[in-house]
Design a protein around this motif. Structure first.
Motif, PDB file in Angstrom:
ATOM      1  N   LYS A  20      59.844  50.136  94.675  1.00  0.00           N
ATOM      2  CA  LYS A  20      60.884  49.860  95.667  1.00  0.00           C
ATOM      3  C   LYS A  20      61.255  48.378  95.696  1.00  0.00           C
ATOM      4  O   LYS A  20      62.375  48.032  96.052  1.00  0.00           O
ATOM      5  N   ARG A  21      60.336  47.526  95.314  1.00  0.00           N
ATOM      6  CA  ARG A  21      60.596  46.081  95.295  1.00  0.00           C
ATOM      7  C   ARG A  21      61.023  45.592  93.918  1.00  0.00           C
ATOM      8  O   ARG A  21      61.621  44.537  93.792  1.00  0.00           O
ATOM      9  N   CYS A  22      60.711  46.348  92.888  1.00  0.00           N
ATOM     10  CA  CYS A  22      60.973  45.936  91.504  1.00  0.00           C
ATOM     11  C   CYS A  22      62.471  45.858  91.221  1.00  0.00           C
ATOM     12  O   CYS A  22      63.232  46.761  91.573  1.00  0.00           O
ATOM     13  N   VAL A  23      62.891  44.773  90.550  1.00  0.00           N
ATOM     14  CA  VAL A  23      64.296  44.596  90.192  1.00  0.00           C
ATOM     15  C   VAL A  23      64.536  44.803  88.694  1.00  0.00           C
ATOM     16  O   VAL A  23      65.622  44.551  88.202  1.00  0.00           O
ATOM     17  N   ALA A  24      63.532  45.277  87.978  1.00  0.00           N
ATOM     18  CA  ALA A  24      63.616  45.600  86.549  1.00  0.00           C
ATOM     19  C   ALA A  24      64.083  44.427  85.697  1.00  0.00           C
ATOM     20  O   ALA A  24      64.807  44.612  84.732  1.00  0.00           O
ATOM     21  N   CYS A  25      63.658  43.217  86.044  1.00  0.00           N
ATOM     22  CA  CYS A  25      64.087  42.032  85.297  1.00  0.00           C
ATOM     23  C   CYS A  25      63.380  41.909  83.946  1.00  0.00           C
ATOM     24  O   CYS A  25      63.884  41.260  83.046  1.00  0.00           O
ATOM     25  N   GLY A  26      62.181  42.495  83.819  1.00  0.00           N
ATOM     26  CA  GLY A  26      61.456  42.478  82.558  1.00  0.00           C
ATOM     27  C   GLY A  26      60.548  41.282  82.344  1.00  0.00           C
ATOM     28  O   GLY A  26      59.903  41.178  81.304  1.00  0.00           O
ATOM     29  N   VAL A  27      60.476  40.370  83.304  1.00  0.00           N
ATOM     30  CA  VAL A  27      59.627  39.191  83.153  1.00  0.00           C
ATOM     31  C   VAL A  27      58.165  39.597  82.969  1.00  0.00           C
ATOM     32  O   VAL A  27      57.463  39.054  82.117  1.00  0.00           O
ATOM     33  N   CYS A  28      57.715  40.565  83.736  1.00  0.00           N
ATOM     34  CA  CYS A  28      56.322  41.018  83.630  1.00  0.00           C
ATOM     35  C   CYS A  28      56.025  41.572  82.236  1.00  0.00           C
ATOM     36  O   CYS A  28      54.982  41.274  81.648  1.00  0.00           O
ATOM     37  N   ALA A  29      56.950  42.350  81.696  1.00  0.00           N
ATOM     38  CA  ALA A  29      56.767  42.940  80.372  1.00  0.00           C
ATOM     39  C   ALA A  29      56.704  41.864  79.298  1.00  0.00           C
ATOM     40  O   ALA A  29      55.903  41.959  78.358  1.00  0.00           O
ATOM     41  N   LEU A  30      57.515  40.835  79.441  1.00  0.00           N
ATOM     42  CA  LEU A  30      57.501  39.741  78.463  1.00  0.00           C
ATOM     43  C   LEU A  30      56.210  38.935  78.527  1.00  0.00           C
ATOM     44  O   LEU A  30      55.744  38.438  77.506  1.00  0.00           O
ATOM     45  N   GLU A  45      51.380  39.726  87.586  1.00  0.00           N
ATOM     46  CA  GLU A  45      51.461  39.513  89.032  1.00  0.00           C
ATOM     47  C   GLU A  45      51.985  38.110  89.337  1.00  0.00           C
ATOM     48  O   GLU A  45      52.850  37.930  90.194  1.00  0.00           O
ATOM     49  N   LYS A  46      51.490  37.120  88.622  1.00  0.00           N
ATOM     50  CA  LYS A  46      51.926  35.742  88.825  1.00  0.00           C
ATOM     51  C   LYS A  46      53.362  35.531  88.357  1.00  0.00           C
ATOM     52  O   LYS A  46      54.092  34.730  88.925  1.00  0.00           O
ATOM     53  N   ALA A  47      53.779  36.252  87.321  1.00  0.00           N
ATOM     54  CA  ALA A  47      55.108  36.070  86.735  1.00  0.00           C
ATOM     55  C   ALA A  47      56.216  36.794  87.492  1.00  0.00           C
ATOM     56  O   ALA A  47      57.373  36.388  87.413  1.00  0.00           O
ATOM     57  N   CYS A  48      55.888  37.824  88.237  1.00  0.00           N
ATOM     58  CA  CYS A  48      56.902  38.676  88.872  1.00  0.00           C
ATOM     59  C   CYS A  48      57.664  37.929  89.966  1.00  0.00           C
ATOM     60  O   CYS A  48      57.084  37.586  91.001  1.00  0.00           O
ATOM     61  N   PRO A  49      58.974  37.699  89.775  1.00  0.00           N
ATOM     62  CA  PRO A  49      59.741  36.984  90.794  1.00  0.00           C
ATOM     63  C   PRO A  49      59.998  37.805  92.057  1.00  0.00           C
ATOM     64  O   PRO A  49      60.247  37.243  93.118  1.00  0.00           O
ATOM     65  N   ALA A  50      59.910  39.121  91.961  1.00  0.00           N
ATOM     66  CA  ALA A  50      60.142  39.986  93.116  1.00  0.00           C
ATOM     67  C   ALA A  50      58.864  40.267  93.897  1.00  0.00           C
ATOM     68  O   ALA A  50      58.906  40.843  94.982  1.00  0.00           O
ATOM     69  N   GLY A  51      57.723  39.894  93.334  1.00  0.00           N
ATOM     70  CA  GLY A  51      56.447  40.152  94.003  1.00  0.00           C
ATOM     71  C   GLY A  51      56.093  41.621  94.065  1.00  0.00           C
ATOM     72  O   GLY A  51      55.378  42.057  94.956  1.00  0.00           O
ATOM     73  N   SER A  52      56.598  42.399  93.105  1.00  0.00           N
ATOM     74  CA  SER A  52      56.360  43.846  93.152  1.00  0.00           C
ATOM     75  C   SER A  52      55.087  44.277  92.440  1.00  0.00           C
ATOM     76  O   SER A  52      54.616  45.384  92.658  1.00  0.00           O
ATOM     77  N   ILE A  53      54.528  43.410  91.613  1.00  0.00           N
ATOM     78  CA  ILE A  53      53.315  43.783  90.874  1.00  0.00           C
ATOM     79  C   ILE A  53      52.101  43.115  91.502  1.00  0.00           C
ATOM     80  O   ILE A  53      52.107  41.919  91.776  1.00  0.00           O
ATOM     81  N   ARG A  54      51.081  43.928  91.706  1.00  0.00           N
ATOM     82  CA  ARG A  54      49.805  43.421  92.226  1.00  0.00           C
ATOM     83  C   ARG A  54      48.677  44.006  91.397  1.00  0.00           C
ATOM     84  O   ARG A  54      48.748  45.156  90.979  1.00  0.00           O
ATOM     85  N   VAL A  55      47.658  43.217  91.195  1.00  0.00           N
ATOM     86  CA  VAL A  55      46.468  43.718  90.515  1.00  0.00           C
ATOM     87  C   VAL A  55      45.523  44.198  91.599  1.00  0.00           C
ATOM     88  O   VAL A  55      45.165  43.457  92.513  1.00  0.00           O
ATOM     89  N   GLU A  56      45.168  45.478  91.495  1.00  0.00           N
ATOM     90  CA  GLU A  56      44.337  46.097  92.522  1.00  0.00           C
ATOM     91  C   GLU A  56      43.162  46.831  91.887  1.00  0.00           C
ATOM     92  O   GLU A  56      43.185  47.171  90.728  1.00  0.00           O
ATOM     93  N   GLU A  57      42.192  47.102  92.711  1.00  0.00           N
ATOM     94  CA  GLU A  57      41.038  47.895  92.298  1.00  0.00           C
ATOM     95  C   GLU A  57      41.459  49.362  92.239  1.00  0.00           C
ATOM     96  O   GLU A  57      42.084  49.864  93.177  1.00  0.00           O
ATOM     97  N   VAL A  58      41.178  50.026  91.135  1.00  0.00           N
ATOM     98  CA  VAL A  58      41.494  51.455  91.004  1.00  0.00           C
ATOM     99  C   VAL A  58      40.223  52.204  90.619  1.00  0.00           C
ATOM    100  O   VAL A  58      39.298  51.641  90.042  1.00  0.00           O
TER     101      VAL A  58
END
Length: 66
Positions: free
Chosen positions: A9-19, A48-61
């Motif tokens: 819902k927060r992701c803007v699909a910019c692709g920075v995280c993938a790069l 997580e650090k690269a995401c400009p939208a703050g949509s990615i978080r590293v969590e315990e799974v």
């Protein structure tokens, strides 16, 4: 086990995280949002650090399940 989790819902699909992902564990799904392959993700947190939208978080799974 720590893995990257994306809030679509927060992701803007910019692709920075993938790069930035050194394991190529992130793709942009149908131009809509980032999709994390939890089998490839090592939980390093670079995305997580690269995401400009703050949509990615590293969590315990549990056992690779988000």
């Amino acid at each position: 086990m720590r893995k990257a989790v994306n809030d679509v819902k927060r992701c803007v699909a910019c692709g920075v995280c993938a790069l930035q992902c050194p394991r190529e564990a992130i793709d942009i799904y149908r131009g809509c949002h980032a999709a994390v392959d939890i089998d490839k993700c090592v939980g390093c947190g670079i995305c997580e650090k690269a995401c400009p939208a703050g949509s990615i978080r590293v969590e315990e799974v549990q056992d690779g399940i988000q």
